[in-house]
Design a protein around this motif. Structure first.
Motif, PDB file in Angstrom:
ATOM      1  N   VAL A  22     -83.919  -0.970  47.164  1.00  0.00           N
ATOM      2  CA  VAL A  22     -82.508  -0.861  46.784  1.00  0.00           C
ATOM      3  C   VAL A  22     -81.870  -2.242  46.745  1.00  0.00           C
ATOM      4  CG1 VAL A  22     -80.263   0.071  47.438  1.00  0.00           C
ATOM      5  CG2 VAL A  22     -82.325   1.461  47.754  1.00  0.00           C
ATOM      6  N   GLY A  23     -81.206  -2.537  45.631  1.00  0.00           N
ATOM      7  CA  GLY A  23     -80.475  -3.788  45.482  1.00  0.00           C
ATOM      8  C   GLY A  23     -78.977  -3.565  45.461  1.00  0.00           C
ATOM      9  N   SER A  24     -78.237  -4.604  45.159  1.00  0.00           N
ATOM     10  CA  SER A  24     -76.776  -4.564  45.258  1.00  0.00           C
ATOM     11  C   SER A  24     -76.137  -3.635  44.240  1.00  0.00           C
ATOM     12  CB  SER A  24     -76.201  -5.973  45.112  1.00  0.00           C
ATOM     13  OG  SER A  24     -76.550  -6.516  43.848  1.00  0.00           O
ATOM     14  N   GLY A  25     -76.856  -3.289  43.160  1.00  0.00           N
ATOM     15  CA  GLY A  25     -76.282  -2.415  42.139  1.00  0.00           C
ATOM     16  C   GLY A  25     -75.874  -1.065  42.680  1.00  0.00           C
ATOM     17  N   LEU A  26     -76.659  -0.520  43.619  1.00  0.00           N
ATOM     18  CA  LEU A  26     -76.313   0.778  44.186  1.00  0.00           C
ATOM     19  C   LEU A  26     -75.051   0.682  45.034  1.00  0.00           C
ATOM     20  CD1 LEU A  26     -77.048   3.752  44.585  1.00  0.00           C
ATOM     21  CD2 LEU A  26     -78.385   3.064  46.582  1.00  0.00           C
ATOM     22  N   SER A  27     -74.944  -0.361  45.861  1.00  0.00           N
ATOM     23  CA  SER A  27     -73.750  -0.543  46.688  1.00  0.00           C
ATOM     24  C   SER A  27     -72.518  -0.797  45.827  1.00  0.00           C
ATOM     25  CB  SER A  27     -73.966  -1.706  47.667  1.00  0.00           C
ATOM     26  OG  SER A  27     -74.961  -1.389  48.612  1.00  0.00           O
ATOM     27  N   LEU A  28     -72.698  -1.552  44.757  1.00  0.00           N
ATOM     28  CA  LEU A  28     -71.601  -1.841  43.836  1.00  0.00           C
ATOM     29  C   LEU A  28     -71.026  -0.547  43.275  1.00  0.00           C
ATOM     30  CD1 LEU A  28     -70.148  -4.300  42.521  1.00  0.00           C
ATOM     31  CD2 LEU A  28     -71.766  -4.108  40.632  1.00  0.00           C
ATOM     32  N   ALA A  29     -71.899   0.409  42.963  1.00  0.00           N
ATOM     33  CA  ALA A  29     -71.453   1.689  42.418  1.00  0.00           C
ATOM     34  C   ALA A  29     -70.653   2.501  43.424  1.00  0.00           C
ATOM     35  CB  ALA A  29     -72.661   2.503  41.945  1.00  0.00           C
ATOM     36  N   GLU A  30     -70.799   2.180  44.720  1.00  0.00           N
ATOM     37  CA  GLU A  30     -70.072   2.907  45.765  1.00  0.00           C
ATOM     38  C   GLU A  30     -68.850   2.150  46.269  1.00  0.00           C
ATOM     39  OE1 GLU A  30     -70.737   5.818  46.130  1.00  0.00           O
ATOM     40  OE2 GLU A  30     -72.885   6.239  46.075  1.00  0.00           O
ATOM     41  N   GLY A  31     -68.558   0.993  45.677  1.00  0.00           N
ATOM     42  CA  GLY A  31     -67.353   0.264  46.043  1.00  0.00           C
ATOM     43  C   GLY A  31     -67.559  -0.969  46.891  1.00  0.00           C
ATOM     44  N   ILE A  32     -68.818  -1.354  47.125  1.00  0.00           N
ATOM     45  CA  ILE A  32     -69.089  -2.597  47.857  1.00  0.00           C
ATOM     46  C   ILE A  32     -69.059  -3.761  46.865  1.00  0.00           C
ATOM     47  CG2 ILE A  32     -70.744  -3.842  49.294  1.00  0.00           C
ATOM     48  CD1 ILE A  32     -69.632  -1.404  50.690  1.00  0.00           C
TER      49      ILE A  32
END
Length: 343
Positions: A22-32
């Motif tokens: 898991v990279g930052s793209g998943l967190s970005l989609a959740e508001g990180i």
């Protein structure tokens, strides 16, 4: 490639032997916040913290690159932060990501927010030795997703409030009993468990009297995290980063297949092993909003990879070494939409 074939390919990955990266793209989609937002925050905060002329000059060179549109990772490669500047970068980064992490956490508890990764985990039958997730993110979204599904998140620490770093025994916290096996003795029974490996650190990790602990509610700016840039390779060889990196590489080597989510292929800590396995043809799915140039080259050059990314307004581009196709009105690159469509 037709849509039914694609769905069957995806379904085959949701079984034992799959390692998730898991990279930052998943967190970005959740508001990180991602690297762009972090760079802006650093530009706002760092100049107000510096006093020494050498520090001001050092940051000024980094900021000049950022102002000229160079990405944060590249800017920190072009100009190596000195120890003072690096420490301020780490503190600002931890506070900034930590505030967003806390908001997501509160949204889960009080707003009924469903994380994409929670939905993802529910598609696996997690048993036996559990499953492994490797993430370069500092936030705790993977851990939240596990626990909202009643799954133990094993980050190699044991304890709750002041958890000790015990990588050789942390898995036994998931032990729920034993089965008698006649002459072979007893077999341990485990509850569902996900080993979460974080080679770049975590907002919960802290160094107290030179001893690493996991303390969820401690001062965020003191978190043990490795910030982008050249210095991360030096820090990656200290405890607990070294064990997480080593274990991650072992899991990559031993995996039967990979699912890679929102990862841009920009970290040498993992990729020496990962790219070797990809080039050997190990089956891989990539889900991401957009493929980095490096990722696209890998997809085209490795026979085992199928990648899903955004195309046009609401379409999905599917790529492999044989070519590409666009499926209209289908968001297979987004975990939430993919799971709804495929399962």
């Amino acid at each position: 490639m037709d849509i039914d074939t694609i769905k069957k390919i995806i379904q085959e990955f949701f079984q034992e032997g799959t390692v998730t990266i898991v990279g930052s793209g998943l967190s970005l989609a959740e508001g990180i916040p991602g690297m762009l937002e972090l760079a802006k925050e650093l530009q706002r905060q760092i100049p107000t913290l510096l006093v020494e002329p050498d520090d001001v000059k050092n940051w000024g060179e980094i900021e000049s690159d950022l102002t000229n549109g160079i990405g944060l990772e590249e800017a920190l490669h072009n100009t190596k932060p000195n120890l003072h500047v690096e420490e301020f970068i780490r503190k600002v980064t931890a506070r900034f990501i930590g505030e967003a992490d806390n908001k997501v956490f509160n949204d889960i508890l009080t707003g009924g927010k469903q994380l994409r990764f929670s939905e993802y985990l529910r598609q696996f039958n997690i048993r036996g030795q559990g499953m492994t997730v490797i993430t370069t993110n500092y936030d705790r979204l993977i851990e939240y997703a596990c626990e909202t599904n009643d799954i133990m998140a094993d980050t190699l620490f044991t304890g709750k409030y002041i958890a000790s770093y015990k990588p050789k025994q942390s898995k036994y916290a998931a032990c729920i009993g034993t089965q008698r096996k006649s002459s072979k003795g007893v077999k341990l029974e485990f509850s569902p468990r996900v080993t979460v490996l974080k080679p770049h650190g975590c907002l919960s990790w802290h160094l107290i009297n030179d001893v690493p602990y996991s303390i969820p509610n401690y001062i965020m700016e003191n978190s043990l995290i490795i910030t982008p840039g050249l210095n991360k390779y030096r820090e990656g060889y200290s405890v607990p980063f070294d064990t997480h990196r080593s274990r991650a590489n072992d899991e990559i080597d031993n995996a039967q297949r990979y699912i890679i989510i929102g990862y841009g292929f920009g970290d040498d800590h993992l990729e020496t092993h990962l790219i070797q396995q990809l080039k050997a043809g190990k089956p891989t799915l990539i889900f991401t909003y957009s493929l980095s140039e490096k990722a696209e080259r890998l997809v085209k050059g490795c026979r085992g990879i199928t990648a899903f990314c955004h195309a046009n307004s609401n379409d999905t581009k599917v790529l492999n070494s044989s070519g590409e196709v666009v499926f209209e009105e289908t968001n297979l690159w987004d975990l939430h939409e993919m799971i709804k469509e495929v399962f």
